[in-house]
Design an enzyme around this catalytic site. Structure first.
Site, short mmCIF file in Angstrom:
data_model
loop_
_atom_site.label_atom_id
_atom_site.label_comp_id
_atom_site.label_asym_id
_atom_site.label_seq_id
_atom_site.Cartn_x
_atom_site.Cartn_y
_atom_site.Cartn_z
N GLU A 1 -7.08 -8.24 11.68
CA GLU A 1 -6.85 -7.68 10.33
C GLU A 1 -7.85 -8.30 9.37
OE1 GLU A 1 -3.26 -7.51 8.13
OE2 GLU A 1 -2.00 -7.05 9.86
N GLU B 1 2.74 -11.12 11.63
CA GLU B 1 2.55 -12.24 10.69
C GLU B 1 3.76 -13.15 10.52
OE1 GLU B 1 -1.02 -10.29 7.99
OE2 GLU B 1 0.96 -10.51 7.08
N TRP C 1 0.83 -1.22 0.00
CA TRP C 1 0.00 0.00 0.00
C TRP C 1 0.86 1.26 0.00
CZ3 TRP C 1 2.35 1.59 4.19
CH2 TRP C 1 2.62 0.68 5.23
#
Length: 880
Positions: free
Chosen positions: A555, A458, A195
């Site tokens: 998330e 993650e 992003w």
């Protein structure tokens, strides 16, 4: 003069002189420096970075303009030097100890003072200080900070790690980024993300100063409130961390005047850096007001003063705020089903965490001003959020961020800065990480807003599900490194510094279950444990069955494009095409632009204007419609699952969608555009995070409406359902459920009816010709927002007409008002005033009335005429 009087004044003068000599002196070294790379030399502000300086001095254009992130890659490949000259007084040089202090150096540098190397840096997230008393001279002194290219440094470190690879080596090509970011302790997203752009910065991103003292220098003051559950007594642990010029005995007085609590402590600070922990018992007769998250109470704080005396002389005086609250992460067996709970209790109360994920607000941290932070955080609160997760690929945010979260009641899930990668575990890497963790925990642990530490983003999932295609034979090596870094190093340090908050090794994680499985669970996405991350762009987001009924959703999300007014300043007319080079360049998620249209096409007619500019702006609008509706459905599913268990799944107690804010003008998962403009999603969040919320969904052609309550007390509610024809503005019929008791903090079904029976009772309605709105009421009237439920996809709606909405702008002493008039039912009505900063009280709404008034909150002076000229209005039918 009388000899006794003279002696008195001499003693008084000597005491004052002694006090002056003992007093710390600070020389601010911020401001103008000279920046050079061997071929260019320019003025540069500190704090700041190379990119900002080059832009401010006209050497480069706006870095965010068009394709400049690629054009300016050379900046990160160069070595840069910051230099300045400063004068030092004899009085400062006479001090016992003189430190050159850097609060933040980005990232790899050597420090030279008067031609002598006094130190080096390799970690953006650490404060550095160097003793320079022997190097300073009278008069002019020359300070240089020589930076090595972060990209080349990371590459060199990777090559030096020859025993085995540490993946990923490089980001996906679509991100247009740099390689080996996991080998440098720097903002991980600065080498690119899905992003954001690749801008590997270099510079002095935080203040620089000289600190000179004879006795001691206060490095850090932190306070931790502790509750003795047996006695209900509060105490405050105060950590006083100093750098002492010599061993020093001192009387420390701690005081919380408002609670009539004060204690004195005889303390000894050893030469060098040391920490003394002191405990102030709070007077039992003084009632303590607790800090609560947004929506659950107030956020009171108390002034804590710390004074230090040596031989009767005041040597130390400072104050901070202390807040009283407790936090627990509850992971208990679930009665009658497998798995564990996963929820937070604040002050003994179970609280559903509602909010989003926070990324850096700019590629260049010197551009993140107080106004930017306050606007974004206030926007979170105004959307009824109570939590933000500070994501592990960015930065530990500045002090003001956490102070504002304290003030606004925003809970912070704080990741440590490791994300989506394996990391090396050489001695020097672990050593700099140790100092990073200690400094950051000491800096942040006084903030009540911080409720949990998390080791990484993650990385457990990456290892467990083999993102990086590690051969089975090599897996033990990476498991060992994982435990060494996050458990044996980070977890151990955090728990030494702070035992008042839970620590999670990763996110997502199975929490206690992951620990039982050796810290890396076989399936870290297991909905029966911990928190989950879930993304699915091709499955129908309107079908709640596609979402995991998880204990905690930390998330999830869908992309959209920002508004045309946000893209316009960084693009040219030739860029205004959804299929053009600019749109492709800004999209850093593989197939992202196509995925948005595929998801939108499931339920909407895609724009088909013959005007290319309108086709472009209509498509931008539709991506926001799609995103808002998708995240709405998913979030409402999580909220109504808080008191449900289905096959052992459920009891969901958190919904943090990805992501709150943007780092540049590009497609992303954010609900707020770069610059602060709210997307449609953020307006929807105002409703789907409301304290009282009606949620409607279908299961086997049966319409269910749940009442979701975050209230502290029980309430009695009933549902009111209005059925509308797409072709008319008056309800076809209305229905009301029986009253239902809705306990505090619960989700209860209050309405249930087969859709066929509901429509049959309304006479002339079918799934394709009608839609529903519904709300909750109690004896005093409507509670919470009005919600909607589409009985069919809007693309299949029969009778959907162009509403021909007109808007009149007016003003009174309270602000600006938009009076809307519609000729037909209008879904997803979007008001836009271009680049005029501000927000509407409501936007993206379903208009089922002829008249409606919306307020506009301007963030800077404007006028009715300016707003009228800029205003545009669009609804779904207008893009066909």
């Amino acid at each position: 003069m009388n000899i006794f009087v003279l002696s008195f004044f001499l003693c008084l003068f000597r005491g004052v002189l002694l006090e002056l000599l003992r007093r710390q002196e600070t020389l601010n070294l911020n401001g103008k420096w000279i920046l050079s790379n061997g071929s260019v030399s320019l003025a540069a502000e500190v704090p700041g970075c190379v990119h900002t300086a080059l832009h401010q001095q006209g050497h480069i254009q706006e870095p965010y303009f068009r394709f400049n992130d690629l054009s300016y890659r050379w900046i990160a490949y160069d070595n840069w030097t910051y230099a300045r000259v400063f004068n030092v007084s004899p009085e400062l040089r006479a001090k016992e100890k003189i430190l050159l202090v850097f609060d933040g150096v980005d990232t790899v540098s050597s420090i030279w003072l008067n031609g002598v190397k006094v130190g080096s840096t390799d970690n953006m997230f650490r404060r550095y200080d160097f003793q320079v008393g022997d190097v300073l001279t009278d008069g002019e002194n020359v300070l240089k900070v020589v930076f090595m290219s972060p990209v080349l440094y990371a590459s060199q470190r990777s090559r030096a790690h020859s025993a085995y690879r540490v993946p990923p080596e490089c980001p996906p090509d679509v991100q247009k980024g740099e390689c080996h970011v996991n080998f440098i302790r720097k903002e991980q997203r600065s080498f690119s993300w899905d992003w954001g752009p690749s801008f590997p910065t270099a510079g002095l991103w935080k203040p620089v100063r000289l600190v000179a003292f004879d006795v001691l220098h206060l490095l850090q003051l932190s306070s931790l409130p502790l509750l003795d559950v047996r006695t209900s007594r509060w105490r405050v642990q105060v950590d006083v961390i100093v750098d002492a010029a010599q061993d020093t005995n001192m009387l420390i007085v701690l005081s919380v005047p408002e609670l009539d609590s004060e204690q004195s402590f005889q303390t000894r600070f050893l030469q060098g850096k040391s920490k003394n922990s002191l405990t102030l018992n709070i007077n039992k007769t003084s009632p303590v007001r607790l800090w609560w998250p947004n929506g659950h109470g107030a956020q009171p704080g108390y002034r804590l003063t710390v004074t230090g005396f040596q031989g009767g002389s005041l040597m130390l005086k400072t104050e901070t705020k202390v807040y009283f609250r407790t936090v627990e992460l509850i992971q208990d067996p679930v009665v009658g089903s497998p798995g564990l709970t996963f929820y937070f209790r604040i002050n003994g109360k179970a609280i559903f965490l509602k909010g989003s994920n926070w990324i850096p607000a700019h590629s260049f941290q010197d551009q993140v001003t107080a106004a930017v932070l306050r606007n974004l955080l206030q926007s979170a609160v105004d959307a009824n959020m109570n939590t933000l997760r500070v994501w592990g690929g960015g930065v530990y945010e500045q002090d003001l961020f956490y102070s504002l979260c304290d003030e606004l009641g925003i809970m912070v899930w704080q990741d440590f800065m490791f994300a989506c990668a394996m990391y090396p575990t050489e001695g020097d890497f672990l050593e700099t990480v140790r100092e990073e963790i200690i400094q950051q925990v000491r800096r942040l642990k006084s903030h009540p807003s911080v409720i949990v530490w998390s080791g990484n983003n993650e990385n457990e999932a990456a290892l467990a599900t083999n993102w990086f295609h590690i051969p089975v034979s090599q897996r033990p090596v990476y498991l060992k490194d994982y435990v060494r870094l996050y458990v044996d190093t980070i977890k151990l340090l955090v728990q030494e510094e702070d035992q008042t908050r839970p620590f999670l090794v990763s996110s997502p994680t199975n929490g206690a279950e992951s620990e039982q499985e050796g810290w890396v669970a076989a399936n870290p996405y297991d909905p029966l444990y911990g928190d989950t991350h879930f993304y699915s762009y091709l499955l129908d987001c309107w079908d709640w069955r596609t979402f995991p009924r998880t204990r905690f959703a930390s998330e999830y999300g869908f992309q959209s494009w920002p508004s045309f007014s946000t893209l316009q300043p960084v693009s040219l007319r030739e860029d205004w095409s959804y299929s053009g080079r600019f749109a492709s360049h800004r999209q850093h998620h593989e197939s992202g632009n196509q995925q948005m249209l595929q998801q939108a096409a499931l339920h909407f007619t895609l724009p088909n204007s013959s005007d290319p500019i309108r086709q472009y702006t209509d498509t931008l609008y539709l991506t926001q419609v799609m995103q808002a509706q998708c995240v709405k459905v998913q979030t409402e599913f999580y909220r109504r699952s808080r008191t449900e268990l289905v096959d052992g799944r459920g009891h969901t107690m958190g919904a943090l969608y990805w992501q709150l804010n943007d780092i540049w003008q590009a497609p992303s998962w954010s609900s707020i555009e770069f610059g602060g403009k709210w997307k449609m999603l953020h307006y929807f969040a105002q409703n789907f995070f409301a304290a009282v919320l009606p949620v409607g969904f279908e299961d086997d052609d049966v319409l269910h409406i749940y009442a979701v309550s975050d209230l502290s007390g029980d309430t009695t509610l009933w549902a009111v359902v209005n059925v509308y024809s797409w072709a008319e503005l008056d309800p076809v019929c209305s229905l009301k459920s029986e009253p239902h008791l809705v306990p505090a903090g619960s989700a209860v079904g209050v309405f249930q009816q087969p859709v066929a029976a509901l429509l049959a009772g309304c006479g002339r309605c079918t799934r394709f010709s009608c839609l529903l709105t519904f709300h909750l009421e109690d004896a005093t009237g409507q509670q919470g927002p009005t919600n909607h439920h589409f009985l069919s996809s809007p693309k299949d709606a029969q009778g959907l007409q162009s509403p021909n909405i007109t808007v009149e702008v007016r003003e009174d002493k309270t602000g600006y008002f938009m009076s809307l008039r519609s000729a037909a039912v209008a879904p997803f009505v979007w008001l836009d005033v271009g680049g005029i900063p501000g927000r509407f009280s409501s936007n993206g709404f379903l208009m089922v009335s002829r008249n409606m008034t919306v307020t506009f909150h301007a963030w800077q002076p404007t006028s009715v005429s300016e707003l009228t000229r800029a205003l545009s209005v669009k609804s779904l039918r207008d893009v066909y």
